[in-house]
Motif scaffolding. Structure first.
Motif, PDB file in Angstrom:
ATOM      1  N   SER A 201       0.816  -1.215   0.000  1.00 49.33           N
ATOM      2  CA  SER A 201       0.000   0.000   0.000  1.00 49.33           C
ATOM      3  C   SER A 201       0.845   1.258   0.000  1.00 49.33           C
ATOM      4  O   SER A 201       0.391   2.334  -0.397  1.00 49.33           O
ATOM      5  N   ILE A 202       2.096   1.159   0.468  1.00 48.62           N
ATOM      6  CA  ILE A 202       3.067   2.257   0.368  1.00 48.62           C
ATOM      7  C   ILE A 202       4.300   1.678  -0.293  1.00 48.62           C
ATOM      8  O   ILE A 202       5.030   0.894   0.314  1.00 48.62           O
ATOM      9  N   ASN A 203       4.529   2.047  -1.550  1.00 46.38           N
ATOM     10  CA  ASN A 203       5.594   1.396  -2.320  1.00 46.38           C
ATOM     11  C   ASN A 203       6.096   2.341  -3.401  1.00 46.38           C
ATOM     12  O   ASN A 203       5.317   3.038  -4.041  1.00 46.38           O
ATOM     13  N   GLY A 204       7.406   2.334  -3.586  1.00 43.46           N
ATOM     14  CA  GLY A 204       7.999   3.203  -4.603  1.00 43.46           C
ATOM     15  C   GLY A 204       8.521   2.466  -5.806  1.00 43.46           C
ATOM     16  O   GLY A 204       9.155   3.070  -6.677  1.00 43.46           O
ATOM     17  N   ALA A 205       8.268   1.156  -5.889  1.00 45.82           N
ATOM     18  CA  ALA A 205       8.748   0.386  -7.044  1.00 45.82           C
ATOM     19  C   ALA A 205       7.968   0.769  -8.290  1.00 45.82           C
ATOM     20  O   ALA A 205       6.765   1.047  -8.233  1.00 45.82           O
ATOM     21  N   THR A 206       8.641   0.768  -9.425  1.00 44.24           N
ATOM     22  CA  THR A 206       8.003   1.181 -10.683  1.00 44.24           C
ATOM     23  C   THR A 206       6.800   0.321 -11.010  1.00 44.24           C
ATOM     24  O   THR A 206       5.757   0.824 -11.440  1.00 44.24           O
ATOM     25  N   ARG A 210       2.696   3.048  -5.287  1.00 41.52           N
ATOM     26  CA  ARG A 210       1.436   3.411  -4.654  1.00 41.52           C
ATOM     27  C   ARG A 210       1.731   4.257  -3.417  1.00 41.52           C
ATOM     28  O   ARG A 210       2.636   3.955  -2.649  1.00 41.52           O
ATOM     29  N   ASN A 211       0.966   5.350  -3.245  1.00 36.31           N
ATOM     30  CA  ASN A 211       1.135   6.255  -2.088  1.00 36.31           C
ATOM     31  C   ASN A 211       2.608   6.591  -1.870  1.00 36.31           C
ATOM     32  O   ASN A 211       3.133   6.558  -0.743  1.00 36.31           O
ATOM     33  N   ILE A 212       3.261   6.949  -2.968  1.00 37.27           N
ATOM     34  CA  ILE A 212       4.712   7.138  -2.925  1.00 37.27           C
ATOM     35  C   ILE A 212       5.124   8.288  -2.026  1.00 37.27           C
ATOM     36  O   ILE A 212       6.266   8.343  -1.554  1.00 37.27           O
ATOM     37  N   GLU A 213       4.192   9.217  -1.734  1.00 38.62           N
ATOM     38  CA  GLU A 213       4.549  10.351  -0.877  1.00 38.62           C
ATOM     39  C   GLU A 213       4.865   9.910   0.555  1.00 38.62           C
ATOM     40  O   GLU A 213       5.472  10.666   1.327  1.00 38.62           O
ATOM     41  N   TYR A 214       4.459   8.690   0.926  1.00 43.28           N
ATOM     42  CA  TYR A 214       4.751   8.176   2.264  1.00 43.28           C
ATOM     43  C   TYR A 214       5.854   7.120   2.241  1.00 43.28           C
ATOM     44  O   TYR A 214       6.165   6.522   3.277  1.00 43.28           O
ATOM     45  N   PHE A 215       6.456   6.886   1.081  1.00 46.76           N
ATOM     46  CA  PHE A 215       7.520   5.885   0.952  1.00 46.76           C
ATOM     47  C   PHE A 215       8.853   6.535   1.258  1.00 46.76           C
ATOM     48  O   PHE A 215       9.221   7.557   0.682  1.00 46.76           O
ATOM     49  N   GLY A 216       9.617   5.903   2.199  1.00 46.79           N
ATOM     50  CA  GLY A 216      10.899   6.479   2.598  1.00 46.79           C
ATOM     51  C   GLY A 216      12.010   6.178   1.626  1.00 46.79           C
ATOM     52  O   GLY A 216      12.921   6.980   1.450  1.00 46.79           O
ATOM     53  N   GLY A 217      11.960   5.008   0.971  1.00 49.42           N
ATOM     54  CA  GLY A 217      12.970   4.697  -0.029  1.00 49.42           C
ATOM     55  C   GLY A 217      13.491   3.275   0.105  1.00 49.42           C
ATOM     56  O   GLY A 217      13.297   2.589   1.116  1.00 49.42           O
ATOM     57  N   GLY A 229      13.846  -1.774   2.477  1.00 44.00           N
ATOM     58  CA  GLY A 229      13.141  -0.523   2.253  1.00 44.00           C
ATOM     59  C   GLY A 229      12.342  -0.131   3.469  1.00 44.00           C
ATOM     60  O   GLY A 229      12.196  -0.892   4.427  1.00 44.00           O
ATOM     61  N   GLN A 230      11.780   1.097   3.427  1.00 43.88           N
ATOM     62  CA  GLN A 230      11.075   1.613   4.584  1.00 43.88           C
ATOM     63  C   GLN A 230      10.101   2.702   4.191  1.00 43.88           C
ATOM     64  O   GLN A 230      10.224   3.317   3.123  1.00 43.88           O
ATOM     65  N   THR A 231       9.121   2.929   5.073  1.00 42.17           N
ATOM     66  CA  THR A 231       8.229   4.075   4.903  1.00 42.17           C
ATOM     67  C   THR A 231       8.878   5.299   5.535  1.00 42.17           C
ATOM     68  O   THR A 231       9.941   5.217   6.165  1.00 42.17           O
ATOM     69  N   LYS A 232       8.250   6.443   5.352  1.00 41.58           N
ATOM     70  CA  LYS A 232       8.613   7.613   6.133  1.00 41.58           C
ATOM     71  C   LYS A 232       8.043   7.441   7.550  1.00 41.58           C
ATOM     72  O   LYS A 232       7.341   6.473   7.835  1.00 41.58           O
TER      73      LYS A 232
END
Length: 783
Positions: A201-206, A210-217, A229-232
C-alpha cells in the motif's frame, strides 16, 4: 504461539552482555528490556501523569535464549529517522542493525500467527493465508487529559523489492475499550484513507508504485538498518474518551509464504505515545478549505487549556518558532506548513497537537486586451467567454472560481455564446480560489483585424480568380498542390499548416472538413472551385476567399517528325503555322517562327504555345550509316539482294542494267555478276557468282570440254566437289590446290570412258539451307 513475560533477571540468565552495539553509522539494538520497560520507553516518563498503563505483556520468539523478536533501539550516530524506541520484528532484533548486506529470513517451527491480526486483515479484505512468526506488545491505558492519542512509527521490510507486487508482511495497531468484546480498530492506516499500511500500500517500485509520498525509499548496503526498504515516519491516531480504560495491541507477522521468508519490523518512536489536543482542522487544498490570501488565522487549542502553569512550544515543519512559552496561540498570515504545539502541563504531563495549513492559490491575471474574431464569417462577433479563462487566469486550475459580468453587473454564463456588440467592449471578471473572496478585474475585448487577402471574401462569380492548370506533357490529367496558390491569394507570410482548403463555403465557415491539398484535374473535371481559409498566430483573425482552377491542354505538331539526312548536308524543321508562339532550341522564337532552316544533324526541340499552355516537342535529325549490301542470296538462278543503312527506299541494278525497285532477280545465268544498290545519298556495289553444272568431259586437248571447272566454288563457303566411279571409289576431290578443276584423270592417269557420280555442295551467304547437287558425269577418252 509462545508467550514470554520476561524479567530482567531471566534475560540475564540466558544472555551475558547481550546489548548489540553496531558500528557508528548503524542503529544499536538491545534485548535486555522487559515488556514493562519497553512500554515505559514508549509512553515516556514525561507522559506518566497523562496516561496510566497496566496489564503489560509481550509475545514473540526467544531464538534459543540468545535473541528476541522484540526489543529496544537507538539510532546511535546514524542518520536514522527515529532517535530511539521499540522494535517489533518477525525475525531477530539483533539482525535489524545495518549494514543491509544479508537477508533477514527467520523461521522457527511452532512460531505461529495472531488471531486478532487475522480478524482485522479479513475485515479489510486483505489475504490471511500463511500468517506466521507473530510478535506483539499489549497494554491497558487510561488517558487522563485528552480524548485523542497518537504515536509515531515506521514500517521496514525485506519485502521491499522492485519485483515484489504480491506479498507483504502484515501488522496492525489495534485498539478497543478494555474488558469488552468490542472489535478492535486498526489505526495503522495510510494517512487520509482506511487502507492498512503494508509494503504494497506504500511502495515506490516502478511496477507497483502506490502512495509514494509516504515511501521512505529503498536502502543500499551502508544504511542504518538491515532492511531493503522503509516508509517515512507515520503517525497513528485514535479517538478515545478521557478516563476510560482501553486496550492496545501492537502486532506484526510474516505473510504470504509457508516458511516465513523476508522479515519485517515496526519501529515505534520512544515517548511518542501521547495525548492530543485539537488545535484546529487542517486547512488544505484536498479539503477544499485552504487559507485565503491576506486572511489571518489563529491556531490554538480547542477547548483552551485551563492550566496557568502550562508551557506552549510551537513548531513549524518540526522547527521551533520564536513564540513565548506562555502564548497559547499562533497567528498565521500568508504562510503554510505543518504547525504543531507541545504543551507541558503544570503536572508534567505533555500533550501535543498539529494542524496542516496550505495557502489557497492566488490567481495570476493577464488583463491584456483580447481579440474577438468573426470565425464563421457571418458578420457577428460571438464567443464563449470560457474559451479565454486559461488566457486570463494564467495559472488556472479547478480550484479557481471564475465569473464574468457585463459593465452593468449582469452575470454572463461563460459556456454560452456571448455577442460583442461594441468595439472595444469591457467585461468584468471575478476570480477567487475555493471559498476565498474573489477579486474583480476589467478586461477589454476588441474586434480583431482579418488577415490580408488579394481578393475580397465574397466575390461575385465574375471576379473569382481563375488559374490555368496546363497539362503541358499531354498526359490527360494534371495533379497540383493547392499550397502553390497561397502566394497568389494573399501577401501574408504563412506556414502551410496555417492554410486549409475546402470544396464548400459551408464547410469553410464551419471549419470542417478540409480537403487534401493534392488535387487532380482532367478533361472530365475541367474546372473546379476551391475555398481557402488562412490563419496566423498572433493578433490576427482568420480570413477566406475562393479561386477556380481550369484544366487546359496545348497542342503538338503533327508534321514535325524525326528526319534522316545525307552526311554533311542540312535540312529545315517546320511545324504548323497555327500556334500562338514558337521557341526553338537554337534560340529562334516569336509568333511566326514556325520554321528554322539549314539545320545539321542533332537533337532539337520547339516549345509550342497554344490555348495558354506550352508543349515542348522534341525532334531528331540524323545522318545514316553508310549504305551497305548485306547479302546477295543465291537460290539456284534466283538472286535476292539485301541492303541496309542509308536512306530508304532503295533501287537495284544488276550488271549495269536500269535500276528497279525490286531486290529480286530471276534466271540469272552462270558466272560472276555485279549488283548495285542506290539511295538518296549514294550507292553500294557487290559481286556474286552463279555456279553452272556440267555433265560431260572429253579430255582430248581439243579445247572443248577438256575439263570440268568448278573453280567458282572458291567464292563459296565450305565448298565440296567429289567424283566417284561406279564402284564407289573416290577418283577426285576438289580443294584450293586443284582449284576444284577435274581433267578426267586419277593420279595423272587417264580414266576409262564411263559414267562417274559427282557431288557438289556449298553454303550461300544468308541462306541457312546448304546447296547440294548430285548426278552423273559422262567421261569420254580416246582409248
Amino acid at each position: 504461539m509462545r508467550t514470554y513475560r520476561f524479567l530482567f533477571s531471566l534475560i540475564s540468565f540466558f544472555c551475558v552482555a547481550v546489548t548489540n552495539y553496531t558500528k557508528a553509522q548503524y542503529i544499536n539494538t538491545n534485548i535486555t528490556y522487559t515488556a514493562q520497560d519497553l512500554v515505559d520507553k514508549f509512553i515516556g516518563a514525561q507522559n506518566a501523569s497523562c496516561i496510566t498503563v497496566s496489564n503489560v505483556s509481550a509475545t514473540g520468539e526467544l531464538f534459543g535464549g540468545t535473541d528476541l523478536s522484540y526489543g529496544y533501539f537507538d539510532k546511535g550516530s546514524s542518520n536514522f529517522e527515529i532517535d530511539e524506541g521499540i522494535i517489533l520484528s518477525t525475525g531477530r532484533v539483533s539482525k535489524a542493525s545495518g549494514p543491509n548486506n544479508n537477508l533477514q529470513s527467520e523461521f522457527v517451527s511452532g512460531w505461529g500467527g495472531d488471531n486478532d491480526l487475522i480478524d482485522v486483515l479479513q475485515q479489510s479484505g486483505l489475504p490471511t493465508d500463511n500468517i506466521l512468526n507473530a510478535t506483539s506488545l499489549e497494554f491497558d491505558f487510561v488517558s487522563l487529559q485528552s480524548d485523542k492519542i497518537s504515536f509515531d512509527y515506521m514500517f521496514l521490510s525485506e519485502e521491499y523489492r522492485n519485483t515484489n507486487c504480491r506479498y507483504s508482511d502484515a501488522f496492525a495497531f489495534l485498539i478497543k475499550e478494555a474488558n469488552t468484546t468490542n472489535p478492535y480498530q486498526n489505526i495503522a492506516l495510510v494517512p487520509g484513507t482506511s487502507t492498512p499500511v503494508t509494503s504494497l500500500s506504500i511502495n515506490g517500485a516502478t511496477l507497483c508504485e502506490r502512495n509514494i509520498e509516504y515511501f521512505g525509499g529503498f536502502n543500499g548496503v551502508n544504511t542504518p538498518t538491515n532492511f531493503n526498504g522503509q516508509t517515512k515516519v507515520l503517525k497513528a491516531i485514535a479517538n478515545i474518551q478521557k478516563g476510560v480504560k482501553y486496550h492496545i495491541k501492537l502486532v506484526i507477522a510474516d505473510h504470504g509464504d509457508s516458511s516465513g521468508l523476508y522479515d519485517s519490523a515496526v519501529f515505534l518512536k520512544s515517548g511518542s505515545f501521547t495525548g492530543n489536543v485539537n488545535i484546529g482542522n487542517d486547512l488544505t487544498l484536498d479539503n477544499a478549505d485552504p487559507l485565503c490570501e491576506n486572511i489571518p488565522y489563529r491556531i490554538q487549542p480547542t477547548p483552551s487549556i485551563n492550566d496557568p502553569l502550562a508551557e506552549y512550544h510551537w513548531f513549524k515543519d518540526g522547527l521551533p518558532l520564536s513564540v513565548p512559552i506562555t502564548q497559547s496561540y499562533y497567528d498565521v498570515l500568508n504562510d503554510e506548513g505543518n504547525f504543531s504545539v507541545s504543551i507541558k502541563l503544570g503536572s508534567g504531563c505533555r500533550l501535543q497537537g498539529q494542524v496542516k495549513i496550505e495557502k489557497a492559490p492566488v490567481a495570476i491575471i493577464d488583463t491584456s486586451p483580447i481579440m474577438i474574431c468573426d470565425d464563421d464569417f457571418d458578420g457577428r462577433y460571438i464567443e464563449k467567454l470560457s474559451k479565454f479563462t486559461n488566457q486570463i487566469v494564467t495559472n488556472f486550475s479547478g480550484n479557481f472560481k471564475v465569473e464574468y459580468y457585463t459593465q452593468a453587473g449582469i452575470q454572463i454564463n461563460p459556456d454560452n455564446n456571448f455577442e460583442f456588440t461594441q468595439n472595444p467592449q469591457d467585461i468584468t471578471v471575478k476570480v477567487g480560489a475555493f471559498s476565498c473572496t474573489p477579486d474583480a478585474y476589467t478586461l477589454r475585448f476588441y474586434h480583431g483585424s482579418q488577415l490580408q487577402m488579394n481578393y475580397p471574401q465574397q466575390p461575385a462569380p465574375a471576379t473569382i480568380p481563375v488559374f490555368d492548370v496546363c497539362d503541358n506533357e499531354l498526359k490527360g490529367s494534371k495533379t497540383v498542390n493547392l499550397d502553390d496558390y497561397i502566394g497568389l491569394m494573399t501577401t501574408e507570410t504563412l506556414n502551410p499548416a496555417d492554410v486549409k482548403f475546402y470544396e464548400k463555403i459551408s464547410e469553410l465557415k464551419a471549419d470542417k472538413p478540409s480537403i487534401s491539398k493534392s488535387q487532380t484535374l482532367s478533361p472530365t473535371q475541367a474546372e473546379k472551385t476551391f475555398y481557402i481559409r488562412i490563419s496566423k498566430a498572433g493578433n490576427f483573425c482568420d480570413n477566406y476567399s475562393s479561386f477556380k482552377l481550369r484544366f487546359k491542354q496545348p497542342k503538338k505538331s503533327s508534321i514535325l517528325k524525326d528526319t534522316i539526312i545525307c552526311k554533311s548536308t542540312t535540312t529545315d524543321l517546320e511545324v504548323e503555322p497555327a500556334f500562338d508562339y514558337y521557341e526553338w532550341s537554337n534560340g529562334e522564337q516569336g509568333t511566326s517562327v514556325n520554321k528554322i532552316k539549314n539545320q545539321k544533324a542533332g537533337d532539337y526541340w520547339v516549345k509550342l504555345t497554344s490555348n495558354g499552355c506550352t508543349y515542348q516537342q522534341f525532334v531528331k535529325i540524323s545522318e545514316p550509316q553508310d549504305l551497305v549490301i548485306n547479302n546477295a542470296l543465291i537460290e539456284g538462278n534466283k538472286v535476292t539482294v539485301f541492303a541496309a543503312n542509308g536512306i530508304p527506299p532503295y533501287q537495284y541494278s544488276l550488271d549495269g542494267q536500269p535500276y528497279q525497285t525490286s531486290n529480286v532477280y530471276e534466271n540469272v545465268h552462270r558466272g560472276q555478276h555485279i549488283v548495285t544498290v542506290r539511295d538518296a545519298c549514294g550507292t553500294a556495289v557487290q559481286s556474286f557468282t552463279i555456279i553452272g553444272v556440267k555433265n560431260v568431259i572429253t579430255p582430248n586437248d581439243d579445247g572443248i570440254n577438256d575439263f570440268i571447272d568448278y573453280s567458282d566454288l572458291l567464292t563459296k563457303s565450305d565448298p565440296r566437289f567429289e567424283v566417284y566411279d561406279r564402284y564407289g571409289n573416290l577418283v577426285f576431290k576438289g580443294d584450293v590446290n586443284n582449284q576444284f578443276i577435274w581433267n578426267g584423270k586419277l593420279n595423272s592417269r587417264a580414266l576409262s570412258t564411263s559414267s562417274y557420280w559427282y557431288i557438289l555442295e556449298w553454303n550461300e551467304t544468308g541462306n541457312p539451307k546448304r546447296v547440294q547437287i548430285t548426278g552423273w558425269i559422262l567421261l569420254k577418252n580416246r582409248n
